[in-house]
Write an enzyme that holds these catalytic residues in place. Sequence first.
Site, PDB file in Angstrom:
ATOM      1  N   LYS A  64      -1.418   5.338   8.488  1.00 32.40           N
ATOM      2  CA  LYS A  64      -0.630   5.339   7.292  1.00 32.40           C
ATOM      3  C   LYS A  64      -1.679   5.728   6.136  1.00 32.40           C
ATOM      4  O   LYS A  64      -1.284   6.379   5.132  1.00 32.40           O
ATOM      5  CB  LYS A  64      -0.009   3.986   6.978  1.00 32.40           C
ATOM      6  CG  LYS A  64       0.839   3.837   5.855  1.00 32.40           C
ATOM      7  CD  LYS A  64       1.221   2.602   5.706  1.00 32.40           C
ATOM      8  CE  LYS A  64       1.609   2.443   4.146  1.00 32.40           C
ATOM      9  NZ  LYS A  64       2.222   1.032   3.622  1.00 32.40           N
ATOM     10  N   LYS A  87      -7.683   1.559  -2.843  1.00 29.57           N
ATOM     11  CA  LYS A  87      -7.444   1.194  -1.613  1.00 29.57           C
ATOM     12  C   LYS A  87      -7.533   2.343  -0.587  1.00 29.57           C
ATOM     13  O   LYS A  87      -8.164   2.290   0.452  1.00 29.57           O
ATOM     14  CB  LYS A  87      -5.894   0.759  -1.513  1.00 29.57           C
ATOM     15  CG  LYS A  87      -5.382   0.398  -0.200  1.00 29.57           C
ATOM     16  CD  LYS A  87      -5.665  -0.879   0.458  1.00 29.57           C
ATOM     17  CE  LYS A  87      -5.032  -0.854   1.836  1.00 29.57           C
ATOM     18  NZ  LYS A  87      -5.445  -2.109   2.533  1.00 29.57           N
ATOM     19  N   THR A 144       0.896  -1.022   0.177  1.00 24.62           N
ATOM     20  CA  THR A 144       0.032   0.119  -0.096  1.00 24.62           C
ATOM     21  C   THR A 144       1.080   1.171   0.063  1.00 24.62           C
ATOM     22  O   THR A 144       1.592   1.509   1.092  1.00 24.62           O
ATOM     23  CB  THR A 144      -0.710  -0.015   1.256  1.00 24.62           C
ATOM     24  OG1 THR A 144      -1.975  -1.202   1.217  1.00 24.62           O
ATOM     25  CG2 THR A 144      -1.641   1.342   1.432  1.00 24.62           C
TER      26      THR A 144
HETATM   27  P1  NAD Z   1       5.885  -5.915   7.455  1.00 22.47           P
HETATM   28  O1  NAD Z   1       6.566  -4.724   8.062  1.00 22.47           O
HETATM   29  O2  NAD Z   1       5.484  -7.055   8.372  1.00 22.47           O
HETATM   30  O3  NAD Z   1       6.558  -6.412   6.235  1.00 22.47           O
HETATM   31  C1  NAD Z   1       7.420  -5.400   5.421  1.00 22.47           C
HETATM   32  C2  NAD Z   1       8.578  -6.417   4.998  1.00 22.47           C
HETATM   33  O4  NAD Z   1       9.274  -5.715   4.118  1.00 22.47           O
HETATM   34  C3  NAD Z   1       9.780  -6.701   6.393  1.00 22.47           C
HETATM   35  O5  NAD Z   1       9.603  -7.979   6.513  1.00 22.47           O
HETATM   36  C4  NAD Z   1      10.960  -5.935   5.713  1.00 22.47           C
HETATM   37  O6  NAD Z   1      12.054  -6.589   6.291  1.00 22.47           O
HETATM   38  C5  NAD Z   1      10.956  -6.044   4.441  1.00 22.47           C
HETATM   39  N1  NAD Z   1      11.539  -5.054   3.615  1.00 22.47           N
HETATM   40  C6  NAD Z   1      11.664  -3.680   3.962  1.00 22.47           C
HETATM   41  N2  NAD Z   1      12.659  -2.999   2.921  1.00 22.47           N
HETATM   42  C7  NAD Z   1      13.085  -4.327   2.144  1.00 22.47           C
HETATM   43  C8  NAD Z   1      13.888  -4.336   0.953  1.00 22.47           C
HETATM   44  N3  NAD Z   1      14.772  -3.209   0.806  1.00 22.47           N
HETATM   45  N4  NAD Z   1      14.197  -5.455   0.856  1.00 22.47           N
HETATM   46  C9  NAD Z   1      13.619  -6.516   1.155  1.00 22.47           C
HETATM   47  N5  NAD Z   1      12.580  -6.582   2.222  1.00 22.47           N
HETATM   48  C10 NAD Z   1      12.499  -5.278   2.559  1.00 22.47           C
HETATM   49  O7  NAD Z   1       4.458  -5.105   6.969  1.00 22.47           O
HETATM   50  P2  NAD Z   1       3.319  -5.968   6.367  1.00 22.47           P
HETATM   51  O8  NAD Z   1       2.197  -5.873   7.480  1.00 22.47           O
HETATM   52  O9  NAD Z   1       3.551  -7.143   5.814  1.00 22.47           O
HETATM   53  O10 NAD Z   1       2.798  -4.994   5.265  1.00 22.47           O
HETATM   54  C11 NAD Z   1       3.203  -4.869   3.944  1.00 22.47           C
HETATM   55  C12 NAD Z   1       2.573  -3.940   3.080  1.00 22.47           C
HETATM   56  O11 NAD Z   1       1.030  -4.517   2.850  1.00 22.47           O
HETATM   57  C13 NAD Z   1       2.387  -2.618   3.849  1.00 22.47           C
HETATM   58  O12 NAD Z   1       2.336  -1.663   2.453  1.00 22.47           O
HETATM   59  C14 NAD Z   1       0.935  -2.396   4.471  1.00 22.47           C
HETATM   60  O13 NAD Z   1       0.599  -1.069   4.356  1.00 22.47           O
HETATM   61  C15 NAD Z   1       0.093  -3.328   3.349  1.00 22.47           C
HETATM   62  N6  NAD Z   1      -0.872  -3.910   4.060  1.00 22.47           N
HETATM   63  C16 NAD Z   1      -0.861  -4.584   5.395  1.00 22.47           C
HETATM   64  C17 NAD Z   1      -2.019  -5.083   5.882  1.00 22.47           C
HETATM   65  C18 NAD Z   1      -1.903  -5.963   7.070  1.00 22.47           C
HETATM   66  O14 NAD Z   1      -2.924  -6.068   7.907  1.00 22.47           O
HETATM   67  N7  NAD Z   1      -0.383  -6.164   7.892  1.00 22.47           N
HETATM   68  C19 NAD Z   1      -3.110  -5.167   5.236  1.00 22.47           C
HETATM   69  C20 NAD Z   1      -3.231  -4.782   3.994  1.00 22.47           C
HETATM   70  C21 NAD Z   1      -2.226  -3.933   3.224  1.00 22.47           C
END
Ligand code: NAD
Length: 293
Positions: free
Chosen positions: A244, A169, A94
């Site tokens: 966010k 979204k 997102t």
């Molecule tokens: P998270 O923080 O658990 O996961 C993000 C991952 O990206 C981490 O493991 C981090 O180490 C990795 N990362 C960051 N920079 C990196 C790089 N340069 N190379 C490789 N890996 C890298 O977050 P999440 O909850 O999995 O969310 C991910 C996305 O999904 C976000 O944009 C969030 O807004 C969206 N989202 C989350 C949810 C939810 O309920 N968690 C729901 C809908 C959408």
Amino acid sequence: MTTIAFIGLGNMGLPMAKNLIGAGHQVRGFDLSAESLEKLEAAGGTAASSAADAVSGAQVVVTMLPAGKHVRAVYDESVFPNAASGTLFIDCSTIDVDTARAVAADAAAKGFSMLDAPVSGGTGGAEAGTLTFMVGGDDAAFAKARPLLDVMGATVVHAGASGSGQAAKICNNMVLGISMIAVSEAFALADKLGLDRQKLFDISSKSSGQCWAMTSYCPVPGPVPTSPANRDYLPGFTAAMMLKDLDLAQQAADSAKATTPMGTKAAEFYAAFVEEGHGALDFSAVFKKLRGN
Ligand code: NAD
């Protein structure tokens, strides 16, 4: 079987990647966290040594990263220089609409197809493979991505051209942020007026106050047993994540010169709630702030 580079194996990315492995695809994953890579390997995926390594030899690249700046950096530094021609890019993070459109335009200029495909449904939906995908990009890229999105999700909607997935979204989540505050205010007022919470729910859920924040995610304990209010507001969807998305909506509104007074108020309200130290609680915990306990 498709060879997929999956970059970003966090709370959402790891279960999504596992579902792709379960459907018989070869997943070459990368994350900055060694623990996530170990979990991917345990699930039958391949741990790449870098994002560039993951992308080399992949037919499809899926990214699930925290924010626009991470997406920009990963595509510029690792994906564009290492992807074979014809590779399809699907960004499920997102992020802000402007970055989504700019990275997709850069991909197109280099001869690649790219989709923005953010999701709703949370970690539960990611694990169960029942996410909703909102997809922006051209018809041919959408048709190519569809079988993979169907593995990870239950509902897949082609929202329009590049950036439309992110637009859908943040518009949806702006409704949710505003309506959760409205429903919470109503329950807080009902308490002060001596109106029973269950009675308000029974009436409002069947009349014009009906909305998802009321009927599926009720912010007071009792009426909807599955809502986070019944487990002391353990998320669910954290207040920090709601902030966010509301900030992304405000950024998009500024950029598009749209008037969103309630969206602005909701963003300010969640910012204060997070500032007060409640960012890790479910976003429906704003009821407690409004109730004053
Ligand atoms: P998270 O923080 O658990 O996961 C993000 C991952 O990206 C981490 O493991 C981090 O180490 C990795 N990362 C960051 N920079 C990196 C790089 N340069 N190379 C490789 N890996 C890298 O977050 P999440 O909850 O999995 O969310 C991910 C996305 O999904 C976000 O944009 C969030 O807004 C969206 N989202 C989350 C949810 C939810 O309920 N968690 C729901 C809908 C959408």
